[in-house]
Design an enzyme around this catalytic site. Structure first.
Site, PDB file in Angstrom:
ATOM      1  N   CYS A   2       0.808  -1.219   0.000  1.00 38.04           N
ATOM      2  CA  CYS A   2       0.000   0.000   0.000  1.00 38.04           C
ATOM      3  C   CYS A   2       0.843   1.271   0.000  1.00 38.04           C
ATOM      4  O   CYS A   2       1.851   1.356   0.696  1.00 38.04           O
ATOM      5  CB  CYS A   2      -0.896   0.041   1.228  1.00 38.04           C
ATOM      6  SG  CYS A   2      -1.963  -1.366   1.387  1.00 38.04           S
ATOM      7  N   ARG A  28       5.189   0.283  -5.989  1.00 40.61           N
ATOM      8  CA  ARG A  28       5.162  -0.500  -4.750  1.00 40.61           C
ATOM      9  C   ARG A  28       4.276  -1.735  -4.876  1.00 40.61           C
ATOM     10  O   ARG A  28       4.379  -2.653  -4.081  1.00 40.61           O
ATOM     11  CB  ARG A  28       4.647   0.367  -3.598  1.00 40.61           C
ATOM     12  CG  ARG A  28       5.558   1.513  -3.232  1.00 40.61           C
ATOM     13  CD  ARG A  28       4.875   2.459  -2.275  1.00 40.61           C
ATOM     14  NE  ARG A  28       4.615   1.844  -0.997  1.00 40.61           N
ATOM     15  CZ  ARG A  28       5.460   1.816   0.027  1.00 40.61           C
ATOM     16  NH1 ARG A  28       6.639   2.387  -0.085  1.00 40.61           N
ATOM     17  NH2 ARG A  28       5.138   1.230   1.162  1.00 40.61           N
ATOM     18  N   TRP A  74      -2.888  -2.693  -1.636  1.00 42.14           N
ATOM     19  CA  TRP A  74      -2.483  -4.077  -1.910  1.00 42.14           C
ATOM     20  C   TRP A  74      -3.306  -4.921  -0.944  1.00 42.14           C
ATOM     21  O   TRP A  74      -3.091  -4.867   0.267  1.00 42.14           O
ATOM     22  CB  TRP A  74      -0.982  -4.230  -1.665  1.00 42.14           C
ATOM     23  CG  TRP A  74      -0.427  -5.558  -2.069  1.00 42.14           C
ATOM     24  CD1 TRP A  74       0.039  -5.912  -3.304  1.00 42.14           C
ATOM     25  CD2 TRP A  74      -0.238  -6.716  -1.231  1.00 42.14           C
ATOM     26  NE1 TRP A  74       0.479  -7.209  -3.299  1.00 42.14           N
ATOM     27  CE2 TRP A  74       0.328  -7.733  -2.032  1.00 42.14           C
ATOM     28  CE3 TRP A  74      -0.501  -6.996   0.099  1.00 42.14           C
ATOM     29  CZ2 TRP A  74       0.643  -8.989  -1.546  1.00 42.14           C
ATOM     30  CZ3 TRP A  74      -0.186  -8.259   0.583  1.00 42.14           C
ATOM     31  CH2 TRP A  74       0.380  -9.240  -0.235  1.00 42.14           C
ATOM     32  N   ASN A 100      -1.872   1.707   5.717  1.00 38.00           N
ATOM     33  CA  ASN A 100      -0.971   0.640   5.276  1.00 38.00           C
ATOM     34  C   ASN A 100      -0.646  -0.179   6.509  1.00 38.00           C
ATOM     35  O   ASN A 100      -0.098   0.356   7.474  1.00 38.00           O
ATOM     36  CB  ASN A 100       0.300   1.280   4.671  1.00 38.00           C
ATOM     37  CG  ASN A 100       1.343   0.248   4.292  1.00 38.00           C
ATOM     38  OD1 ASN A 100       1.085  -0.947   4.331  1.00 38.00           O
ATOM     39  ND2 ASN A 100       2.523   0.729   3.929  1.00 38.00           N
ATOM     40  N   GLY A 101      -0.987  -1.461   6.505  1.00 40.20           N
ATOM     41  CA  GLY A 101      -0.740  -2.304   7.674  1.00 40.20           C
ATOM     42  C   GLY A 101      -1.944  -3.187   7.929  1.00 40.20           C
ATOM     43  O   GLY A 101      -2.810  -3.348   7.059  1.00 40.20           O
ATOM     44  N   GLU A 480      18.055 -17.564  -6.868  1.00 38.44           N
ATOM     45  CA  GLU A 480      17.706 -16.207  -7.291  1.00 38.44           C
ATOM     46  C   GLU A 480      17.196 -16.204  -8.735  1.00 38.44           C
ATOM     47  O   GLU A 480      16.243 -15.504  -9.072  1.00 38.44           O
ATOM     48  CB  GLU A 480      18.930 -15.280  -7.101  1.00 38.44           C
ATOM     49  CG  GLU A 480      18.778 -13.852  -7.609  1.00 38.44           C
ATOM     50  CD  GLU A 480      17.610 -13.071  -6.997  1.00 38.44           C
ATOM     51  OE1 GLU A 480      16.972 -13.558  -6.048  1.00 38.44           O
ATOM     52  OE2 GLU A 480      17.318 -11.977  -7.505  1.00 38.44           O
ATOM     53  N   LYS A 484      13.474 -14.891  -9.877  1.00 40.94           N
ATOM     54  CA  LYS A 484      13.249 -13.853 -10.903  1.00 40.94           C
ATOM     55  C   LYS A 484      12.279 -14.365 -11.954  1.00 40.94           C
ATOM     56  O   LYS A 484      11.361 -13.668 -12.363  1.00 40.94           O
ATOM     57  CB  LYS A 484      14.568 -13.463 -11.587  1.00 40.94           C
ATOM     58  CG  LYS A 484      15.515 -12.578 -10.819  1.00 40.94           C
ATOM     59  CD  LYS A 484      15.076 -11.150 -10.635  1.00 40.94           C
ATOM     60  CE  LYS A 484      14.373 -10.994  -9.329  1.00 40.94           C
ATOM     61  NZ  LYS A 484      15.144 -10.789  -8.147  1.00 40.94           N
ATOM     62  N   GLU A 487       8.632 -14.613 -10.511  1.00 44.44           N
ATOM     63  CA  GLU A 487       7.893 -13.418 -10.118  1.00 44.44           C
ATOM     64  C   GLU A 487       7.500 -12.516 -11.279  1.00 44.44           C
ATOM     65  O   GLU A 487       6.487 -11.847 -11.207  1.00 44.44           O
ATOM     66  CB  GLU A 487       8.630 -12.628  -9.024  1.00 44.44           C
ATOM     67  CG  GLU A 487       9.876 -11.924  -9.445  1.00 44.44           C
ATOM     68  CD  GLU A 487      10.480 -11.099  -8.303  1.00 44.44           C
ATOM     69  OE1 GLU A 487       9.736 -10.516  -7.512  1.00 44.44           O
ATOM     70  OE2 GLU A 487      11.724 -11.034  -8.234  1.00 44.44           O
ATOM     71  N   HIS A 503      16.254 -37.006  -6.564  1.00 43.93           N
ATOM     72  CA  HIS A 503      15.590 -37.567  -5.377  1.00 43.93           C
ATOM     73  C   HIS A 503      14.095 -37.256  -5.385  1.00 43.93           C
ATOM     74  O   HIS A 503      13.476 -37.175  -4.328  1.00 43.93           O
ATOM     75  CB  HIS A 503      16.261 -37.046  -4.105  1.00 43.93           C
ATOM     76  CG  HIS A 503      17.681 -37.514  -3.974  1.00 43.93           C
ATOM     77  ND1 HIS A 503      18.011 -38.813  -3.674  1.00 43.93           N
ATOM     78  CD2 HIS A 503      18.858 -36.863  -4.167  1.00 43.93           C
ATOM     79  CE1 HIS A 503      19.330 -38.946  -3.665  1.00 43.93           C
ATOM     80  NE2 HIS A 503      19.870 -37.780  -3.968  1.00 43.93           N
ATOM     81  N   LYS A 602       6.505  -3.983  -4.059  1.00 44.09           N
ATOM     82  CA  LYS A 602       7.937  -3.703  -4.009  1.00 44.09           C
ATOM     83  C   LYS A 602       8.442  -3.797  -2.582  1.00 44.09           C
ATOM     84  O   LYS A 602       9.504  -4.339  -2.316  1.00 44.09           O
ATOM     85  CB  LYS A 602       8.211  -2.312  -4.589  1.00 44.09           C
ATOM     86  CG  LYS A 602       9.684  -1.903  -4.581  1.00 44.09           C
ATOM     87  CD  LYS A 602      10.496  -2.755  -5.524  1.00 44.09           C
ATOM     88  CE  LYS A 602      11.979  -2.459  -5.506  1.00 44.09           C
ATOM     89  NZ  LYS A 602      12.758  -3.595  -6.041  1.00 44.09           N
TER      90      LYS A 602
HETATM   91  O1  M6R Z   1      13.134  -4.455   0.367  1.00 48.97           O
HETATM   92  P1  M6R Z   1      13.642  -5.804   0.693  1.00 48.97           P
HETATM   93  O2  M6R Z   1      15.001  -6.069   0.125  1.00 48.97           O
HETATM   94  O3  M6R Z   1      13.618  -6.107   2.175  1.00 48.97           O
HETATM   95  O4  M6R Z   1      12.643  -6.814   0.014  1.00 48.97           O
HETATM   96  C1  M6R Z   1      12.765  -8.185   0.208  1.00 48.97           C
HETATM   97  C2  M6R Z   1      11.930  -8.953  -0.790  1.00 48.97           C
HETATM   98  O5  M6R Z   1      10.580  -8.599  -0.663  1.00 48.97           O
HETATM   99  C3  M6R Z   1      12.373  -8.693  -2.229  1.00 48.97           C
HETATM  100  O6  M6R Z   1      13.705  -8.993  -2.414  1.00 48.97           O
HETATM  101  C4  M6R Z   1      11.528  -9.534  -3.194  1.00 48.97           C
HETATM  102  O7  M6R Z   1      11.820 -10.878  -3.034  1.00 48.97           O
HETATM  103  C5  M6R Z   1      11.776  -9.068  -4.629  1.00 48.97           C
HETATM  104  N1  M6R Z   1      10.543  -8.869  -5.313  1.00 48.97           N
HETATM  105  C6  M6R Z   1      12.560 -10.044  -5.421  1.00 48.97           C
HETATM  106  O8  M6R Z   1      12.791  -9.580  -6.712  1.00 48.97           O
END
Ligand code: M6R
Length: 607
Positions: A2, A28, A74, A100-101, A480, A484, A487, A503, A602
């Site tokens: 949010c 965000r 969100w 937000n929360g 990682e 990527k 997501e 396995h 974000k």
């Molecule tokens: O702002 P932060 O680095 O704490 O965020 C952590 C994760 O939410 C962030 O890395 C998320 O996994 C990304 N969308 C990955 O690309």
């Protein structure tokens, strides 16, 4: 997650400023948006589910108002609909709230309010705040907010407007990000800096349990009991150019291509002219010889950066290191005490799981270090020590250059600690530090393969599943790479240690299933060759990512991606870039919204 924006000004520009702020907050992540202004002494509210464009298409920007709040939601409680979108309005149609929360005791409050005859229109937790504030309002926004805070349990960044108090916005924060922008004859509230940077660089970071009242020419901050307190403002040094696409089709591509510059900047700032890693006064109080263990705590990509950090700290600093997912840290009965240094890595510095984990580590007496990208973010203020990653604003939801900056920083930190603990000699330290200087050039060389990676992306775009395998630190890059891919391209991608697939998961390999084999570590190449053959024999489409020196894998690969022959320890920093590009081009090939993938935020500011 949010986003909140609020404006009080002299000119009647509230709608324009708020919509502009909401546009800047889009990155965000959100699924609905709304706005509330005071117009001719009355509350006017408009909200729409879906993209901000939906809201923009129904609201007139020439509406005259000097004060208002806006929100990108969100969804947590209640599906994304017009009704559930914020702002939420009180029963008497006077108070509007953006939040937000999560209000954890909302159900109890709702029951009480219902018993008093209040009707609810939404499924959200937030709506109770609007009704409660209206009930509690005693003419003074501060005492009202103090009373309101006492009734709520949970987390919040709040902005409230009230047509019975039409010259002020009142706001409050508890574990949710909220800043105040100081302008001339106008002031702002916002979830983060980009929303208001067009209007001011002077910002107050609100701390937990603080309340603020924003007027056109005055900002007053109070503690939880409503006592006036002094707050210093900070100057934001970066500008909006850094937060614009600068001709790139997406922020993500721009941010990936900034990686060489990010590495150079990190080395330029944290390695002094004598060639030593230099963190200034950051570690003044720490005797590294007395530290028995380092714990790294983070989420998502930052967690994967932490896994690379673990490897560096073990190798370069001879230190026992454990890496934990922030959301699990509190529940794992963490064994941390004053002999532990706990490092929290976060791009945004606002990830609530990481903030809560930090509080737990601090309560247990551990020393805490924040490695964050956003200046003045909560994590940097809550930790004992803070280091900034200097990647510049990262707008795309998928974290790319921040990862590179985090891993570079962890490499420098491991050498710094290693030397102080005498785990490495000065000669080893110099030699290992020297090796990183080729990195930015080598990342730059990855971009020469963009067309090849793009063509590969077109080949895998229709696939439902993809698997990533590697051994040792390559397995961490595999994680990682898979994140990527998932997501932004919505291809179901999983990573495994090279030997693990057989396995169980190998049962999922069918004709044409993409398997990305990461083999950057010389002594792992043979073993990875075997693993690649195992999946190839079952029909996999094998994509190999390796160094130019390791040609052996060509015999099994359907497609090869090469990186330069960098030192094994630094290979993760280089190998991640092609993985990011592969995910990027796959999402593009599928015509997806690369920078704003569905369901994602974000900065994840709820637990
Ligand atoms: O702002 P932060 O680095 O704490 O965020 C952590 C994760 O939410 C962030 O890395 C998320 O996994 C990304 N969308 C990955 O690309």
């Amino acid at each position: 997650m949010c986003g909140i924006i609020g404006y009080v000004g002299g000119a009647d520009k509230a709608v324009e400023v708020i919509l502009d702020g909401l546009t800047k907050l889009e990155y965000r992540g959100y699924d609905s948006a709304g706005i509330a202004i005071i117009e001719n002494g009355k509350l006017f509210v408009e909200k729409k589910s879906g993209r901000l464009e939906n809201l923009k298409s129904v609201i007139r920007t020439d509406k005259e108002s000097h004060l208002g709040i806006g929100h990108t939601r969100w969804a947590t409680h209640g599906v994304p609909t017009d009704v559930n979108a914020h702002p939420h309005v009180s029963f008497n149609n006077k108070v509007a709230v953006v939040h937000n929360g999560i209000i954890e005791n909302y159900a109890t409050i709702k029951e009480q309010l219902r018993a008093e005859g209040v009707c609810f229109t939404s499924d959200t937790d937030t709506e109770v705040i609007a009704h409660l504030y209206a009930k509690l309002f005693d003419g003074d926004p501060v005492t009202t907010m103090v009373a309101l805070k006492k009734k709520m349990r949970g987390t919040y960044a709040l902005g409230i407007v009230n047509s019975d108090d039409p010259e002020r916005i009142v706001c409050a924060r508890k574990e949710g990000p909220l800043i105040i922008g100081l302008g001339e004859d106008k002031n702002f509230i916002a979830s983060d800096v980009p929303a208001i940077l067009k209007y001011t660089r002077d910002v107050i970071f609100l701390d937990d349990d603080e309340i603020a009242v924003i007027e056109k020419d005055k900002v007053s901050v109070y503690d939880a009991e409503g006592r006036l307190i002094e707050k210093e403002s900070k100057k934001i040094e970066w500008d909006m150019d850094q937060a614009s696409k600068a001709g790139y089709p997406h922020f993500m591509l721009k941010e990936i291509e900034e990686e060489p510059a990010v590495v150079e900047k990190t080395l330029g700032i944290y390695v002094n002219p004598k060639g030593d890693v230099d963190f200034g006064e950051t570690f003044g109080k720490i005797d590294f010889e007395k530290i028995e263990q380092i714990d790294i705590v983070a989420c998502g990509t930052a967690y994967y950066a932490g896994l690379q950090g673990e490897y560096f700290l073990k190798k370069n600093a001879g230190l026992k290191t454990a890496v934990e997912i922030a959301s699990e840290f509190r529940y794992s009965d963490p064994f941390v005490d004053q002999k532990h240094l706990v490092i929290f890595i976060s791009q945004s510095g606002e990830t609530l799981d990481s903030i809560m984990a930090l509080k737990t580590a601090r309560e247990k007496g551990a020393k805490t270090l924040a490695i964050a990208n956003v200046l003045g973010s909560t994590i940097t203020r809550e930790a004992d020590m803070a280091l900034y990653t200097l990647a510049g604003p990262e707008i795309s939801v998928a974290s790319t250059k921040a990862y590179t900056a985090q891993v570079t920083m962890l490499y420098l930190l491991s050498l710094y600690v290693g030397l102080r603990r005498k785990a490495i000699t000065k000669a080893q330290y110099d030699q290992r530090l020297d090796k990183i200087y080729v990195l930015s050039e080598y990342i730059g060389n990855v971009f020469f393969q963009k067309e090849k990676i793009k063509a590969l992306a077109a080949e895998i775009r229709e696939k439902e599943h993809a698997f990533y395998i590697g051994r040792g630190i390559d397995e961490k890059i595999a994680r990682e790479g898979a994140l990527k891919m998932k997501e932004i391209s919505y291809v179901h991608a999983e990573s495994f240690p090279g030997g693990e697939l057989k396995h169980g998961t190998i049962a999922l390999i069918e004709q044409g299933t993409p398997v990305v084999v990461i083999a950057t570590q010389k002594d792992m190449v043979e073993k990875m060759l075997s693993n690649a053959k195992e999946v190839k024999a079952r029909g996999a489409f094998v994509i190999v990512l390796t160094k130019k020196a390791c040609k052996e894998l060509e015999e099994v690969a359907d497609r090869m991606i090469y990186i330069d022959d960098i030192d094994d320890m630094l290979a993760p920093l280089l190998a991640v870039t092609p993985m990011q590009l592969l995910a990027y081009y796959t999402a593009c090939a599928k015509g997806l919204d690369v920078d704003k993938p569905r369901n994602l935020a974000k900065s994840v500011t709820v637990e």
